[in-house]
Structures are given as C-alpha cells and as structure tokens.
Design a protein around this motif. Structure first.
Motif, PDB file in Angstrom:
ATOM      1  N   GLY A 219       0.765  -1.288  -0.055  1.00  0.00           N
ATOM      2  CA  GLY A 219       0.092   0.054   0.066  1.00  0.00           C
ATOM      3  C   GLY A 219       0.807   1.156  -0.110  1.00  0.00           C
ATOM      4  N   GLU A 220       1.587   1.454   1.028  1.00  0.00           N
ATOM      5  CA  GLU A 220       2.263   2.715   1.301  1.00  0.00           C
ATOM      6  C   GLU A 220       3.378   2.709   0.181  1.00  0.00           C
ATOM      7  OE1 GLU A 220       4.777   5.599   4.621  1.00  0.00           O
ATOM      8  OE2 GLU A 220       3.430   3.588   5.100  1.00  0.00           O
ATOM      9  N   GLY A 231      11.213   3.121   6.887  1.00  0.00           N
ATOM     10  CA  GLY A 231      10.843   4.305   6.358  1.00  0.00           C
ATOM     11  C   GLY A 231      11.758   4.913   5.223  1.00  0.00           C
ATOM     12  N   ASP A 232      12.437   4.064   4.622  1.00  0.00           N
ATOM     13  CA  ASP A 232      13.288   4.539   3.731  1.00  0.00           C
ATOM     14  C   ASP A 232      12.711   4.376   2.372  1.00  0.00           C
ATOM     15  OD1 ASP A 232      15.374   4.124   5.342  1.00  0.00           O
ATOM     16  OD2 ASP A 232      16.194   2.326   4.881  1.00  0.00           O
ATOM     17  N   LYS A 233      13.016   5.674   1.632  1.00  0.00           N
ATOM     18  CA  LYS A 233      12.487   5.965   0.114  1.00  0.00           C
ATOM     19  C   LYS A 233      12.946   4.734  -0.580  1.00  0.00           C
ATOM     20  CE  LYS A 233      12.845  11.004   0.840  1.00  0.00           C
ATOM     21  NZ  LYS A 233      13.562  12.152   0.327  1.00  0.00           N
ATOM     22  N   ILE A 234      11.991   4.364  -1.530  1.00  0.00           N
ATOM     23  CA  ILE A 234      12.321   3.480  -2.597  1.00  0.00           C
ATOM     24  C   ILE A 234      13.050   4.065  -3.773  1.00  0.00           C
ATOM     25  CG2 ILE A 234      11.263   1.487  -4.171  1.00  0.00           C
ATOM     26  CD1 ILE A 234       9.130   1.531  -2.098  1.00  0.00           C
ATOM     27  N   GLU A 235      14.167   3.445  -4.192  1.00  0.00           N
ATOM     28  CA  GLU A 235      14.939   4.009  -5.180  1.00  0.00           C
ATOM     29  C   GLU A 235      14.085   4.099  -6.210  1.00  0.00           C
ATOM     30  OE1 GLU A 235      19.151   3.360  -7.508  1.00  0.00           O
ATOM     31  OE2 GLU A 235      18.647   2.353  -5.863  1.00  0.00           O
ATOM     32  N   GLY A 236      14.044   5.316  -6.990  1.00  0.00           N
ATOM     33  CA  GLY A 236      13.298   5.300  -8.294  1.00  0.00           C
ATOM     34  C   GLY A 236      11.812   5.810  -8.196  1.00  0.00           C
ATOM     35  N   ALA A 237      11.364   5.698  -6.920  1.00  0.00           N
ATOM     36  CA  ALA A 237       9.783   6.113  -6.697  1.00  0.00           C
ATOM     37  C   ALA A 237       9.655   7.243  -6.268  1.00  0.00           C
ATOM     38  CB  ALA A 237       9.383   4.913  -5.516  1.00  0.00           C
ATOM     39  N   TYR A 238       8.329   7.875  -6.470  1.00  0.00           N
ATOM     40  CA  TYR A 238       7.994   9.188  -6.176  1.00  0.00           C
ATOM     41  C   TYR A 238       7.472   9.101  -4.751  1.00  0.00           C
ATOM     42  CZ  TYR A 238       8.249  10.781 -11.129  1.00  0.00           C
ATOM     43  OH  TYR A 238       8.643  10.917 -12.370  1.00  0.00           O
ATOM     44  N   ASP A 290     -10.157  16.498   9.778  1.00  0.00           N
ATOM     45  CA  ASP A 290      -9.723  16.327   8.462  1.00  0.00           C
ATOM     46  C   ASP A 290      -8.587  15.646   8.231  1.00  0.00           C
ATOM     47  OD1 ASP A 290     -12.154  18.145   7.610  1.00  0.00           O
ATOM     48  OD2 ASP A 290     -10.862  19.619   8.257  1.00  0.00           O
ATOM     49  N   ILE A 291      -7.449  15.858   9.130  1.00  0.00           N
ATOM     50  CA  ILE A 291      -6.069  15.582   8.812  1.00  0.00           C
ATOM     51  C   ILE A 291      -5.417  15.076  10.315  1.00  0.00           C
ATOM     52  CG2 ILE A 291      -5.003  17.837   8.878  1.00  0.00           C
ATOM     53  CD1 ILE A 291      -4.207  15.334   6.344  1.00  0.00           C
ATOM     54  N   ASN A 292      -4.407  14.270  10.120  1.00  0.00           N
ATOM     55  CA  ASN A 292      -3.567  13.898  11.254  1.00  0.00           C
ATOM     56  C   ASN A 292      -2.232  14.917  10.880  1.00  0.00           C
ATOM     57  OD1 ASN A 292      -1.605  12.884  12.975  1.00  0.00           O
ATOM     58  ND2 ASN A 292      -1.789  10.638  12.144  1.00  0.00           N
ATOM     59  N   ILE A 293      -2.675  15.849  11.910  1.00  0.00           N
ATOM     60  CA  ILE A 293      -1.456  17.034  11.771  1.00  0.00           C
ATOM     61  C   ILE A 293      -0.035  16.482  11.976  1.00  0.00           C
ATOM     62  CG2 ILE A 293      -3.342  18.854  12.139  1.00  0.00           C
ATOM     63  CD1 ILE A 293      -1.995  18.993  14.857  1.00  0.00           C
ATOM     64  N   GLU A 335       2.480  12.204   5.303  1.00  0.00           N
ATOM     65  CA  GLU A 335       2.855  10.524   5.516  1.00  0.00           C
ATOM     66  C   GLU A 335       1.485   9.792   5.611  1.00  0.00           C
ATOM     67  OE1 GLU A 335       4.951  10.560   9.338  1.00  0.00           O
ATOM     68  OE2 GLU A 335       6.080  12.533   8.724  1.00  0.00           O
ATOM     69  N   TYR A 336       1.836   8.531   5.684  1.00  0.00           N
ATOM     70  CA  TYR A 336       0.636   7.710   5.775  1.00  0.00           C
ATOM     71  C   TYR A 336      -0.719   7.975   6.251  1.00  0.00           C
ATOM     72  CZ  TYR A 336      -1.687   3.090   5.099  1.00  0.00           C
ATOM     73  OH  TYR A 336      -2.448   1.889   4.977  1.00  0.00           O
ATOM     74  N   GLY A 337      -0.500   8.263   7.457  1.00  0.00           N
ATOM     75  CA  GLY A 337      -1.509   8.556   8.545  1.00  0.00           C
ATOM     76  C   GLY A 337      -2.397   9.914   8.266  1.00  0.00           C
TER      77      GLY A 337
END
Length: 354
Positions: A219-220, A231-238, A290-293, A335-337
C-alpha cells in the motif's frame, strides 16, 4: 475549492510498475492495497494494468466500488460475521483466523453456489491477527478441509502494523516452512504465501527474501514510495504523488503564548507553549477533523506548525521568505496517516492529475 488533496495518478502508476518489476524478479506477485486512498477508482484504473495481480482492501465497501475492475479482490481485515453475506458476493480471497467465521462463509457461499477462497493468517510475533500456535492452525485446517464451499489457497502473515516487528529472513522463512508442512500433511497445494506488506520489501533489497514467498500486499510503497520497516525511500519511486493544499483564512501578528490560566484544549490535552515573542501566525482552513496534523510537513521549510483545533491549523510563518496574504495557499507533503485521514474526509476535496 480548498482544502484539497491533489493526486498525481501517473506518479502512482509509475510506483506500481516499479514495484511489480522489482518483485517479479523474486517470483512475487503484488496485491495493491487501496485502503489508504479509499480505493479511489481513478487510481485503481491507472494501476490495474501495471502487472499487479490482486486488489486488496480492508473494507468491503471499497471493494464493491471496484467490482467492475477485472482483478481478484482480497479482503485484508479479518471478516466480521455481520459482513459475510457481502463478502461472498464481492470478495475473491479473504484472510481468516476464526473457524466460526469460516463456517459462516461456507454457509453463505453455498447459498449462491460459489466456492470461496480463503487464506489463513499466521502470527509470527507481531501479535495482531493470526494463529500463534501451530497445532491450533492445523486443527483449523482439518475443519476447513471438510467444508464443501471453502477452498484453502494459502497462508499469510502481517508484521509491523501493530507490534512494529520487522520482517526478517528468519521469521518470514517460518511462514514458508508452515506452508510446506500444510502441503505435506494434507496433500494440498498452497500457492498463495503472502509474507506481509511494504515493510517486507527490504528483504528483497538485501537478498534475504526466502524462496517460496509468492505475494506481498503493498500500500504505502505504491502510494508514497516508501518501505515501512525503516521508512526508507524506494529508489526510483515518487514520494510526492499526493499533496495537500490549504488556504490561509487569517494572518496576524500575535504573542506566542496564550494569555490567562491554561486549562485543557478542545481534545482534553493541556498544551505547553514556548515564549518566542510576537510572531506572524497564519490560520488555514483545515483541522483535526480532516487531517492527522502530526503526519504533514509544509513544503515551505521555513513554516512551523504550531497546533490545530477541529477546524483550524495554526502556522508560524515569521521566518518564511514568502510574503503570505489571506487567500494564499500553503502546500504540504503527507505521511501515511495524513493521507489516510485526508482521503477519508469528505471535507477535503480530491483533484486528480495526469
């Protein structure tokens, strides 16, 4: 209209294709988890032909919206007795851990002459859903195999979502070993071995994913381009396929500490303030309803989030290089939440791009 969630469909599509290709090298098929963005059909239409094998969601309501999409549907959340009738109509595979619920599924499937596929969940230590005791699992299987309208197709596990236990080569191998035991003991094929979610991706990067794993539920990783063990960024992903844009409704210079005796705020908390003198404060039209601040970050890095009530988010814009005015827009990464809450809120407008 504001506040609004801007959604770049092409970036999400790119992430899905990237992950399909990554997992394909390990003979792993992807179930695209759509719950974080409420299974918006516009997004699912864009990713359905990227090579994903399944659509997965925790809400039957979301899967019903996607009934026109010709991909098998997985119900992620352990089914409630009260939703079994809809389950057999709209779900292809459900993840289960209670024999009484499975018997109910069998009864409802029999009414419409359908063989319902299930996977049994195994708890590898995260202590959320699934069979923790192996013999209890085998006892359940023996009962399942007697049911005429149930087909056991696999086993699954979930890690990190509750206990934050990181998937490892060792605990994931246990799931594969259990599947092999089931095949040997009961002379059945277990083709669906679902070894977790976006937190399991790091095992592929480290060449530690056990052979035999056939499915990941992502999902995330697709939505936000991150693995969730570290919590690392996936190389090549947005990471910015989703963006929150809000409007300034008030802009004034005020003290940084409220004046008078401090009691509880609207949510029962007693806040603590730092005296920074007079500050330029902007109020934007979005709030905790509305949002998880705690899971949003201003794209303008010189803005500080001070806090929020139900309907207002208060920002310190004193240090910003932008001369904000009432009516101007402030943008945030999520972020996800935050994405989950913004997507769910009917008060946040959704705008699709690409």
């Amino acid at each position: 209209m504001y506040p609004r969630l801007e959604i770049d469909i092409q970036k999400i599509r790119h992430n899905a294709k990237l992950l399909v290709d990554k997992c394909k090298k390990e003979n792993i098929q992807i179930a695209a988890v759509t719950k974080v963005y409420c299974a918006f059909p516009e997004i699912v239409e864009a990713i359905k032909d990227t090579g994903i094998k399944y659509i997965a969601d925790s809400r039957i309501q979301n899967l019903k919206k996607l009934k026109h999409i010709n991909l098998p549907k997985i119900l992620l959340r352990i089914p409630m007795m009260s939703e079994v009738e809809e389950l057999v109509r709209y779900v292809d595979i459900s993840l289960n851990s209670e024999i009484d619920v499975i018997r109910k599924i069998d009864q409802e499937a029999k009414k419409i002459n359908k063989v319902q596929k299930i996977a049994l969940m195994v708890d590898l230590g995260d202590l959320r859903e699934g069979y923790f005791n192996e013999e209890e699992l085998f006892d359940c299987i023996e009962q399942v195999l007697k049911l005429e309208n149930i087909k056991l197709v696999g086993v699954g596990t979930n890690l990190t979502c509750y206990g934050a236990i990181i998937p490892s080569k060792e605990n994931t191998q246990k799931l594969v070993d259990i599947a092999k035991k089931i095949e040997k003991r009961y002379k059945i094929d277990i083709d669906f071995i679902s070894a977790g979610n976006s937190s399991s991706l790091h095992l592929i990067d480290k060449n530690q994913m056990p052979q035999g794993v056939s499915n990941l539920r992502l999902g995330e990783a697709i939505a936000l381009g991150r693995e969730t063990a570290y919590g690392d960024k996936i190389e090549g992903a947005y990471q910015d396929a989703f963006k929150l844009i809000c409007e300034i409704v008030e802009l004034k210079e005020k003290p940084s500490v409220p004046i008078g005796e401090i009691g509880m705020d609207a949510f029962g908390n007693k806040p603590v303030y730092e005296d920074r003198g007079i500050r330029k404060r902007a109020i934007i039209g979005i709030g905790k309803q509305d949002i998880n601040i705690s899971a949003i970050t201003p794209i303008d890095t010189k803005i500080d989030i001070l806090g929020a009530s139900s309907d207002h988010l208060i920002l310190d814009v004193t240090e910003s290089d932008i001369n904000y005015k009432v009516g101007d827009k402030v943008e945030f990464n999520l972020e996800y939440g935050a994405l989950m809450s913004a997507a769910t809120s009917e008060y946040v407008y959704k705008v699709f791009k690409g």
